[in-house]
Design a protein around this motif. Structure first.
Motif, PDB file in Angstrom:
ATOM      1  N   TRP A  24     -53.189  44.072   1.439  1.00  0.00           N
ATOM      2  CA  TRP A  24     -54.091  43.215   0.667  1.00  0.00           C
ATOM      3  C   TRP A  24     -53.517  42.908  -0.711  1.00  0.00           C
ATOM      4  CZ3 TRP A  24     -57.666  39.864  -0.340  1.00  0.00           C
ATOM      5  CH2 TRP A  24     -58.335  39.860  -1.562  1.00  0.00           C
ATOM      6  N   GLU A  25     -52.945  43.918  -1.345  1.00  0.00           N
ATOM      7  CA  GLU A  25     -52.431  43.729  -2.695  1.00  0.00           C
ATOM      8  C   GLU A  25     -51.313  42.698  -2.733  1.00  0.00           C
ATOM      9  OE1 GLU A  25     -52.036  44.300  -6.873  1.00  0.00           O
ATOM     10  OE2 GLU A  25     -53.636  44.473  -5.388  1.00  0.00           O
ATOM     11  N   MET A  26     -50.529  42.600  -1.655  1.00  0.00           N
ATOM     12  CA  MET A  26     -49.488  41.584  -1.612  1.00  0.00           C
ATOM     13  C   MET A  26     -50.106  40.182  -1.594  1.00  0.00           C
ATOM     14  SD  MET A  26     -46.164  41.194   0.881  1.00  0.00           S
ATOM     15  CE  MET A  26     -45.283  42.431  -0.089  1.00  0.00           C
ATOM     16  N   ILE A  27     -51.146  39.998  -0.807  1.00  0.00           N
ATOM     17  CA  ILE A  27     -51.815  38.695  -0.744  1.00  0.00           C
ATOM     18  C   ILE A  27     -52.542  38.412  -2.052  1.00  0.00           C
ATOM     19  CG2 ILE A  27     -53.626  37.391   0.435  1.00  0.00           C
ATOM     20  CD1 ILE A  27     -52.874  38.914   2.984  1.00  0.00           C
ATOM     21  N   ARG A  28     -53.241  39.413  -2.575  1.00  0.00           N
ATOM     22  CA  ARG A  28     -54.005  39.228  -3.813  1.00  0.00           C
ATOM     23  C   ARG A  28     -53.095  38.846  -4.975  1.00  0.00           C
ATOM     24  NH1 ARG A  28     -55.410  40.854  -8.479  1.00  0.00           N
ATOM     25  NH2 ARG A  28     -53.620  42.269  -8.498  1.00  0.00           N
ATOM     26  N   ARG A  29     -51.970  39.538  -5.114  1.00  0.00           N
ATOM     27  CA  ARG A  29     -51.039  39.208  -6.204  1.00  0.00           C
ATOM     28  C   ARG A  29     -50.470  37.799  -6.035  1.00  0.00           C
ATOM     29  NH1 ARG A  29     -47.239  44.558  -7.256  1.00  0.00           N
ATOM     30  NH2 ARG A  29     -48.947  46.053  -7.635  1.00  0.00           N
ATOM     31  N   TYR A  30     -50.173  37.450  -4.789  1.00  0.00           N
ATOM     32  CA  TYR A  30     -49.632  36.111  -4.545  1.00  0.00           C
ATOM     33  C   TYR A  30     -50.621  35.039  -4.999  1.00  0.00           C
ATOM     34  CZ  TYR A  30     -47.800  32.023  -2.145  1.00  0.00           C
ATOM     35  OH  TYR A  30     -47.321  30.762  -1.878  1.00  0.00           O
ATOM     36  N   GLU A  66     -51.804  36.045  -9.109  1.00  0.00           N
ATOM     37  CA  GLU A  66     -50.778  36.162 -10.141  1.00  0.00           C
ATOM     38  C   GLU A  66     -49.654  35.162  -9.885  1.00  0.00           C
ATOM     39  OE1 GLU A  66     -49.709  40.297 -10.759  1.00  0.00           O
ATOM     40  OE2 GLU A  66     -51.765  40.950 -10.345  1.00  0.00           O
ATOM     41  N   SER A  67     -48.595  35.615  -9.230  1.00  0.00           N
ATOM     42  CA  SER A  67     -47.450  34.742  -8.992  1.00  0.00           C
ATOM     43  C   SER A  67     -46.580  35.343  -7.900  1.00  0.00           C
ATOM     44  CB  SER A  67     -46.636  34.612 -10.292  1.00  0.00           C
ATOM     45  OG  SER A  67     -45.343  34.111 -10.024  1.00  0.00           O
ATOM     46  N   PRO A  68     -45.828  34.501  -7.182  1.00  0.00           N
ATOM     47  CA  PRO A  68     -44.858  35.059  -6.225  1.00  0.00           C
ATOM     48  C   PRO A  68     -43.879  36.018  -6.895  1.00  0.00           C
ATOM     49  CG  PRO A  68     -45.109  32.704  -5.889  1.00  0.00           C
ATOM     50  CD  PRO A  68     -45.856  33.029  -7.156  1.00  0.00           C
ATOM     51  N   ALA A  69     -43.646  35.811  -8.191  1.00  0.00           N
ATOM     52  CA  ALA A  69     -42.723  36.686  -8.917  1.00  0.00           C
ATOM     53  C   ALA A  69     -43.268  38.098  -9.069  1.00  0.00           C
ATOM     54  CB  ALA A  69     -42.428  36.097 -10.299  1.00  0.00           C
ATOM     55  N   ALA A  70     -44.589  38.278  -8.837  1.00  0.00           N
ATOM     56  CA  ALA A  70     -45.199  39.599  -8.960  1.00  0.00           C
ATOM     57  C   ALA A  70     -44.989  40.456  -7.719  1.00  0.00           C
ATOM     58  CB  ALA A  70     -46.698  39.452  -9.236  1.00  0.00           C
ATOM     59  N   LEU A  71     -44.320  39.893  -6.709  1.00  0.00           N
ATOM     60  CA  LEU A  71     -44.139  40.595  -5.446  1.00  0.00           C
ATOM     61  C   LEU A  71     -42.700  41.082  -5.279  1.00  0.00           C
ATOM     62  CD1 LEU A  71     -46.264  38.251  -3.200  1.00  0.00           C
ATOM     63  CD2 LEU A  71     -46.903  40.441  -4.164  1.00  0.00           C
ATOM     64  N   TYR A 107     -38.797  30.557  -4.985  1.00  0.00           N
ATOM     65  CA  TYR A 107     -39.468  31.651  -4.279  1.00  0.00           C
ATOM     66  C   TYR A 107     -39.379  31.522  -2.757  1.00  0.00           C
ATOM     67  CZ  TYR A 107     -41.466  32.291  -8.919  1.00  0.00           C
ATOM     68  OH  TYR A 107     -41.629  32.470 -10.265  1.00  0.00           O
ATOM     69  N   ARG A 108     -38.780  30.456  -2.288  1.00  0.00           N
ATOM     70  CA  ARG A 108     -38.717  30.273  -0.835  1.00  0.00           C
ATOM     71  C   ARG A 108     -37.755  31.287  -0.220  1.00  0.00           C
ATOM     72  NH1 ARG A 108     -37.916  24.549   2.444  1.00  0.00           N
ATOM     73  NH2 ARG A 108     -38.469  25.396   4.507  1.00  0.00           N
ATOM     74  N   LEU A 109     -38.236  31.974   0.800  1.00  0.00           N
ATOM     75  CA  LEU A 109     -37.433  32.995   1.465  1.00  0.00           C
ATOM     76  C   LEU A 109     -36.978  32.504   2.839  1.00  0.00           C
ATOM     77  CD1 LEU A 109     -39.530  36.221   0.693  1.00  0.00           C
ATOM     78  CD2 LEU A 109     -37.548  35.335  -0.547  1.00  0.00           C
ATOM     79  N   PRO A 110     -35.782  32.885   3.259  1.00  0.00           N
ATOM     80  CA  PRO A 110     -35.308  32.497   4.598  1.00  0.00           C
ATOM     81  C   PRO A 110     -36.163  33.142   5.679  1.00  0.00           C
ATOM     82  CG  PRO A 110     -33.800  34.071   3.567  1.00  0.00           C
ATOM     83  CD  PRO A 110     -34.763  33.666   2.515  1.00  0.00           C
ATOM     84  N   GLU A 111     -36.481  32.358   6.711  1.00  0.00           N
ATOM     85  CA  GLU A 111     -37.328  32.845   7.803  1.00  0.00           C
ATOM     86  C   GLU A 111     -36.447  33.408   8.916  1.00  0.00           C
ATOM     87  OE1 GLU A 111     -39.548  29.340   8.687  1.00  0.00           O
ATOM     88  OE2 GLU A 111     -40.234  29.171   6.592  1.00  0.00           O
ATOM     89  N   PRO A 112     -36.713  34.632   9.341  1.00  0.00           N
ATOM     90  CA  PRO A 112     -35.847  35.282  10.334  1.00  0.00           C
ATOM     91  C   PRO A 112     -35.935  34.630  11.707  1.00  0.00           C
ATOM     92  CG  PRO A 112     -37.803  36.593   9.957  1.00  0.00           C
ATOM     93  CD  PRO A 112     -37.833  35.491   8.944  1.00  0.00           C
ATOM     94  N   ARG A 113     -34.819  34.598  12.403  1.00  0.00           N
ATOM     95  CA  ARG A 113     -34.803  34.087  13.771  1.00  0.00           C
ATOM     96  C   ARG A 113     -35.305  35.131  14.757  1.00  0.00           C
ATOM     97  NH1 ARG A 113     -28.588  32.754  13.615  1.00  0.00           N
ATOM     98  NH2 ARG A 113     -28.799  34.736  12.494  1.00  0.00           N
ATOM     99  N   GLN A 114     -35.206  36.403  14.381  1.00  0.00           N
ATOM    100  CA  GLN A 114     -35.736  37.468  15.209  1.00  0.00           C
ATOM    101  C   GLN A 114     -36.304  38.554  14.304  1.00  0.00           C
ATOM    102  OE1 GLN A 114     -31.994  38.499  17.181  1.00  0.00           O
ATOM    103  NE2 GLN A 114     -31.969  40.468  16.128  1.00  0.00           N
ATOM    104  N   THR A 115     -37.263  39.280  14.817  1.00  0.00           N
ATOM    105  CA  THR A 115     -37.909  40.331  14.047  1.00  0.00           C
ATOM    106  C   THR A 115     -36.884  41.400  13.647  1.00  0.00           C
ATOM    107  OG1 THR A 115     -40.060  39.972  15.047  1.00  0.00           O
ATOM    108  CG2 THR A 115     -39.633  42.170  14.176  1.00  0.00           C
TER     109      THR A 115
END
Length: 348
Positions: free
Chosen positions: A212-218, A221-226, A302-310
């Motif tokens: 929850w705290e990851m979503i709440r901060r996003y 606050e800011s993506p930089a807070a994560l 803040y854009r992160l690369p999306e993985p092709r596999q888990t």
């Protein structure tokens, strides 16, 4: 009303809707401006940038279960139906069965066949020919939460972030309890009209608070807070056989399945059913109006690369990998300490 939901509510069974919040839900709301003092963690984010963060639904990690759990009883029922069907035509002491036995045999055969059909239809509706996952998107620019239901008109529910009602959901499965991050959408009279869960569940309430705290901060606050880095996107929704194996072996054994043969075998069977069912499913598509308000800037830092596999580690240096492992370890230790210092609140 019990504070616990059932293990498959929201997927195989329905959440209880059109009701008022119970005592537990009223007393344990997660406030948007109330920070959690333990390290935030990722439990199912698939897309992350300065405009929005997108998560899988809780049952993404359970997919394939309905198919697997229906096939075995369906196979047993089919065996007995065939045996009964053959028995009514098998001579007894050189004579064919009586009319009564013949009639009874056909009744049993038909009933068992109907049970088989019912099991198959149930599995098909829940695991086959639907969607690979049902994403939830958090748009920090327009302060909206989008909940995917299906492609096409009316297929997305949206709610203002400030109006969303979040709790740590409590789940009871026999003697086992677990937790998820759950949101209620209330109408003007305070009745629950829709409920959904975000990301993976956990046996520990503190891990859901970190989630929850990851979503709440996003959002607040800011993506930089994560912590990206040292964390990176971990979950892939691509329905490949390897992906299904990585997800299900991890779900069964906490990514220790390769160290235990029973976990490995069970996880592999589950992965196979997941793969078969996922290959029949469609990819969720956000409508144009949602995509229009979720545009990503070309120079988004803040854009992160999306993985092709888990669990993909491509692009990480050894030092970055070790930093990530260290962060996850310290976050788990902090969650355990928080759990011990803050007993789970109880309801009626």
């Amino acid at each position: 009303m019990s504070e616990y939901s059932r293990i498959f509510d929201g997927w195989l069974t329905r959440y209880k809707l059109n009701r008022l919040l119970n005592k537990y839900e009223l007393e344990n709301r997660l406030e948007l401006d109330d920070a959690i003092t333990i390290p935030s963690i990722d439990k199912g984010v698939t897309k992350f940038n300065g405009s929005f963060a997108e998560y899988v639904d809780r049952y993404f990690f359970w997919r394939g279960w309905a198919a697997m759990s229906c096939v075995v009883p369906a196979a047993i029922c089919l065996y007995f139906a065939l045996q009964m069907g053959l028995l009514i035509y098998t001579p007894i002491d050189g004579e064919l069965p009586s009319g009564e036995l013949f009639f009874a045999g056909w009744i049993v055969t038909v009933l068992i066949s109907l049970l088989i059909i019912g099991l198959c239809v149930f599995a098909i509706k829940k695991d086959f020919f639907c969607y690979t996952h049902y994403p939830i998107r958090f748009n920090r620019k327009n302060r909206k939460v989008y909940i995917f239901q299906h492609n096409g008109p009316g297929g997305v529910i949206d709610i203002d972030w400030e109006k969303s009602y979040w709790i740590v959901g409590k789940i009871r499965d026999g003697w086992h309890s677990s937790y998820d991050l759950r949101c209620h959408i209330l109408d003007n009279d305070g009745l629950i009209r829709h409920t959904f869960s975000v990301g993976g569940e956990s046996s520990y309430r503190a891990e859901i608070l970190q989630h929850w705290e990851m979503i709440r901060r996003y959002m607040e606050e800011s993506p930089a807070a994560l912590p990206f880095p040292p964390l990176h996107l971990f979950t892939s929704t691509e329905p490949t056989l390897l992906n299904c194996f990585l997800i299900q072996v991890g779900a069964v054994s906490g990514f220790n399945g390769l160290k235990s043969l029973p976990y490995l075998v069970f996880g592999s069977i589950w992965a196979f059913f997941r793969w078969i069912s996922q290959k029949t499913c469609r990819t969720p598509r956000w409508p144009a109006e949602v995509e229009a308000v979720c545009q990503i800037a070309e120079d988004d830092p803040y854009r992160l690369p999306e993985p092709r596999q888990t669990a993909e580690r491509d692009g990480l240096t050894e030092e970055e990998f070790l930093q990530e492992i260290d962060y996850i370890r310290s976050a788990k230790e902090a969650a355990l300490a928080y759990e011990q210092a803050n007993p789970v609140p109880s309801g009626p």
